[in-house]
Every structure is written in structure tokens, then in C-alpha cells.
Design a protein around this motif. Sequence first.
Motif, PDB file in Angstrom:
ATOM      1  N   SER A 219     -23.913  19.195 -70.588  1.00  0.00           N
ATOM      2  CA  SER A 219     -22.867  19.631 -69.826  1.00  0.00           C
ATOM      3  C   SER A 219     -22.812  20.161 -68.519  1.00  0.00           C
TER       4      SER A 219
ATOM      5  N   LYS B  16     -36.179  21.547 -69.961  1.00  0.00           N
ATOM      6  CA  LYS B  16     -36.354  21.595 -70.856  1.00  0.00           C
ATOM      7  C   LYS B  16     -35.570  22.281 -71.654  1.00  0.00           C
ATOM      8  N   GLY B  17     -34.972  21.931 -72.052  1.00  0.00           N
ATOM      9  CA  GLY B  17     -34.105  22.502 -73.746  1.00  0.00           C
ATOM     10  C   GLY B  17     -32.142  22.364 -72.774  1.00  0.00           C
ATOM     11  N   TYR B  18     -31.826  21.549 -71.693  1.00  0.00           N
ATOM     12  CA  TYR B  18     -31.000  21.432 -71.070  1.00  0.00           C
ATOM     13  C   TYR B  18     -30.121  20.815 -71.738  1.00  0.00           C
ATOM     14  N   ASP B  19     -28.337  20.604 -71.853  1.00  0.00           N
ATOM     15  CA  ASP B  19     -28.348  19.395 -72.934  1.00  0.00           C
ATOM     16  C   ASP B  19     -27.085  18.472 -71.064  1.00  0.00           C
TER      17      ASP B  19
ATOM     18  N   VAL C 170     -14.659  21.780 -60.015  1.00  0.00           N
ATOM     19  CA  VAL C 170     -14.480  23.245 -60.361  1.00  0.00           C
ATOM     20  C   VAL C 170     -15.294  23.597 -61.849  1.00  0.00           C
ATOM     21  N   LYS C 171     -15.812  23.030 -62.089  1.00  0.00           N
ATOM     22  CA  LYS C 171     -17.486  23.325 -63.081  1.00  0.00           C
ATOM     23  C   LYS C 171     -18.811  23.182 -62.165  1.00  0.00           C
TER      24      LYS C 171
ATOM     25  N   SER D 274     -24.157  23.101 -63.460  1.00  0.00           N
ATOM     26  CA  SER D 274     -24.647  23.662 -62.432  1.00  0.00           C
ATOM     27  C   SER D 274     -26.001  24.231 -62.096  1.00  0.00           C
ATOM     28  N   SER D 275     -26.535  24.039 -63.020  1.00  0.00           N
ATOM     29  CA  SER D 275     -27.667  25.140 -63.558  1.00  0.00           C
ATOM     30  C   SER D 275     -29.117  24.179 -62.148  1.00  0.00           C
TER      31      SER D 275
ATOM     32  N   PHE E 124     -23.099  22.987 -67.270  1.00  0.00           N
ATOM     33  CA  PHE E 124     -24.198  24.145 -67.681  1.00  0.00           C
ATOM     34  C   PHE E 124     -25.099  23.258 -67.459  1.00  0.00           C
TER      35      PHE E 124
END
Lengths: 277, 277
Positions: B255, B250-253, B61-62, B260-261, B257
Amino acid sequence: MDVISENRAFGGVQGVYRHSSHSCGCEMTFGLFLPEEARDGPVPVLWYLSGLTCTHENAMVKAGAQGWAAEQGIALVFPDTSPRGDAVADDDAFDLGQGAGFYVNATQKPWAPHYRMWDYVAEDLPSMLQEEFPLDMARQAITGHSMGGHGALTLAMSLPGRFRSVSAFAPICNPMASDWGAKQFAAYLGGDEAQWAAHDASHLMRERGFDGPVLVDTGTDDQFYDFLRPAALADAVVERRQVASLRLQKGYDHSYFFVSSFMEDHVAFHAEALYAG
Amino acid sequence: MDVISENRAFGGVQGVYRHSSHSCGCEMTFGLFLPEEARDGPVPVLWYLSGLTCTHENAMVKAGAQGWAAEQGIALVFPDTSPRGDAVADDDAFDLGQGAGFYVNATQKPWAPHYRMWDYVAEDLPSMLQEEFPLDMARQAITGHSMGGHGALTLAMSLPGRFRSVSAFAPICNPMASDWGAKQFAAYLGGDEAQWAAHDASHLMRERGFDGPVLVDTGTDDQFYDFLRPAALADAVVERRQVASLRLQKGYDHSYFFVSSFMEDHVAFHAEALYAG
């Protein structure tokens, strides 16, 4: 305003924020996706209103909208669906009270003190967003799912000039005549059905229409098809000759799998309106 | 096999199924996305192994993978991360027991009777999938997130010829030397570190490598960066001259998010390998 979380996503930032809402008389939480372009200046805004039982979070994690919004340089706002908290009236049913604000201003006990979701989405939250974030409030569009589709359609038609385009996924089209609507309108607005009509998308479509494009998708296998009453909206659209695309999508149901499947189309539809002229 | 749910999604079907697992000695639930092309015949398969605390459902789902898989005509399998049930040993910690199988076959008490996730993912589930669904098991690829990235890398390197390509999002690269790994390996496999090495991606990369392309993304702001030990895998890749893309974003954690990016990239990467030759 408190920052609850900020996660990098698709080159931008998916944030969650909490603020004190004057309309709702409580703390409210919302999600906001800002695309990379927001670093350089204000970006257009697409509102996403959610359905029954949802918080700000469901669509934010399941609708798959951020990637398409990033591609178009558009911000996404994900409001909650009701006031929240121990001091806020509630009901045991999933479709009344917290998680089920129906985007109206309640006038009846025990709901009136906090259930002012219309004002929250139409006034409180936009004012706060405009102050705090690089958003171009002259370029707004709105969409939503189910109860949120009802909210999107009714807000768009009732606030002429505010939104350039409106779309909806499986919206409740004719709540006055549905078990998703009549029950809640009676509770929040009282027995006078004239008050209800101002919150019925099919009625508003007949009376006012929308000065811009309209896109509505509904699945042919939607398990709540009878509650949504898409025919009422279709009749009103046809009667009014409203510029609109009403699509029935074969085999899709009411879930976020349906919403995410057509999100690319909806974001592109709004982008065209937001970047026109 | 029981059908738990089937939802139309991106022209295909996102299903959830339950079956009896011989390896795990319990009922197991998994998600399977079949693209539209599966109606006409077997389609290639991309496995997605999830991280700590996840069930079959989180990525389903995510992670936003179905749209890209539909575009490529590829099926997606979402296994659970451990055996489940009242009869299955558990621990109060989030990183041990149910939701934290680490893709190994436990040999130690109390885990040995059910915690056989290696066999489940390598044998049980593929056999069942092959019998029940139109999947081309000659064309498989594998990815995963965090603990699931560890699983994807170790399975891919340990089963030569099984997977054409392997990728991972923020994988645990060197569990033997991490608090995400040493603790669980000690519990599941006992104190003999020689047993652990067979489940350490950096060790396997040094010893065996992978006969195909490798893609790994990790966020520079991953809050678990020190647990993941990406340098250990990078060193092994360089030493071995393994064909691989190791990217720091850069800057991603940590999660979804982040996941999916970059999902579009990963699905395209696997599609290239799955459709080659």
C-alpha cells in the motif's frame, strides 16, 4: 470491534476498525495509527477531527501525519465525521447530514436519533480506545481541519483537563455567524441560539479559554476564508490573553496540501505538551 | 496546456495540468510539484511512475513526497498510467487497458492507436515540461511503485544518461514471468517474447545494468509478492555486480502506507545523485 485493515506504516501500524457506537446508534468506523513504541506500553494520543464530506479515511491517507507521529511516539485517532448508514437521516447538501455531523448532539428531528457526534468523540470512542489499545489517556491532545478544527477547539475548551494542547487547520472559528454553522446548528439544535453558543469556538474562547497552548493555521488564499471567520477567534484570543499562536500562511488554500504542509509543526507542538511534566 | 489546479504546498506549488499528447493521441493529465527554489531558476526533477489503477493523482495525494522534495529543492512529476477517454480502448479487468498502460508502446489491436506510454513518458511529457516549467532536464531521476517501479527501472536502463539514479517501491521485477506482465505484454506487444524482454527489468539488468545507483524497497508482507518476483531482479543485480541497494522491509505490504514510510529515504537517495558533481 472488527478489524477492517491493518497496514504497517512508519514502523507502526495504521489500522481501521469498526465498532458499535452507543451514542450514535450505529456502526462507526475509525482509523488509529499506533507507533512502534505502543508495543512496549501505552503511548500519548493525538486526535484528528476531519472536515465536511470526510470519512475516517481522508486525513489518514492525505494529511501526512503518521511519519511525524512515529517520530514522536504518539498515536493518532481519526474518527468519522458523522453517523452512517441507510437507517441514518441524510440530506442532499454536502454540508448537512452524513459527512457533516459538526461534532454536536442533535436534539431536532430527523437528526436526534443518530447525530450525537459530541458524545461519540467525547465518550464512546475514548472508552473503547482505552479498553482495546495501549493508549495513555492521561496524555491526550486534539487537532482538526475546517469543521474538525471547530470540533477540536470546542471539545478542548469544553472538557477542561482532557486535552493538554489544541490546534487546528483552517477551523470554522465562529459557526454561529457563518453559513458553515448557522444552517447546521438550526437543523441539529433548533432555533435557540443559546444552544449554539456552546459549540462556537470564538464564544467559548471569550467565556472559558483553554488551559494549555493553542495553535491555529489558516491560509491567506483559503477559498472558504469568509466561512471560517478567523477574525472572531483572533479577537477573542486577544481579549482573553489566551496563550496561542494564530498564524496566517501566505498563499495556502483549504486543501490537504495545506494541512500536510504544516503537519510537522502541529505534531511537534502537541508532542511538546504531551511529553511535558 | 490547461491548468487544472494549483495548490500551495510545502512552500512550493502542487499543480495539475492537462495537455494534448502526440504519442497517446489524447488529452493527458499530470501532476507537477515545484519547490520554492523553482521561482529562481531550473530545479532537478524526480519522476514518480504510479501503479495499476492509479491516475496522476494517487501518489500526489498519498505518497507524502512533496515535503521531502521541498526540503531538497527538487521537482516531482506524476504522470498518468495510461491514455484515457471514451475513444480509448479499455478492458473490464483492472490490470489491462485504462489505468494499466505498463509503460510500453502497444503494437497490437485494439491498443496500438493510443497505448504509447513509453513514448509519452520518455518523449512527449519531458519535451512539454522542458518548454513550460523551470526544470533542469540535465538532472533527472526516476522512481515508481509496482507497475510504476517496473516503468522506472526499464526506462532508466533503456535510456542511458537520462536519469542519474533510479529507485522503486515494490516494483514488478520480472513481468515476462509474472501474471502481472505476461498477460499485458501479450495483449499490447503480441506473442513474440523477444519484444517483451525490452520491458523486463530483470532481463535489462542482466543485459545492460544501470550507470548509477539503484534503490529498491519491497515489503516482506506484500500481498502481491509472488507477482513482483523480486528474486529475479536480485539474481540479476548480483550477477552483474550492479551498484544497488535491494531492501526487504519487515511487515510492510503493497500500500501507500509502505510507499510513504520510505519516501524520505528515496528522495534523499535521489537528491544525493542529482546534486553530485
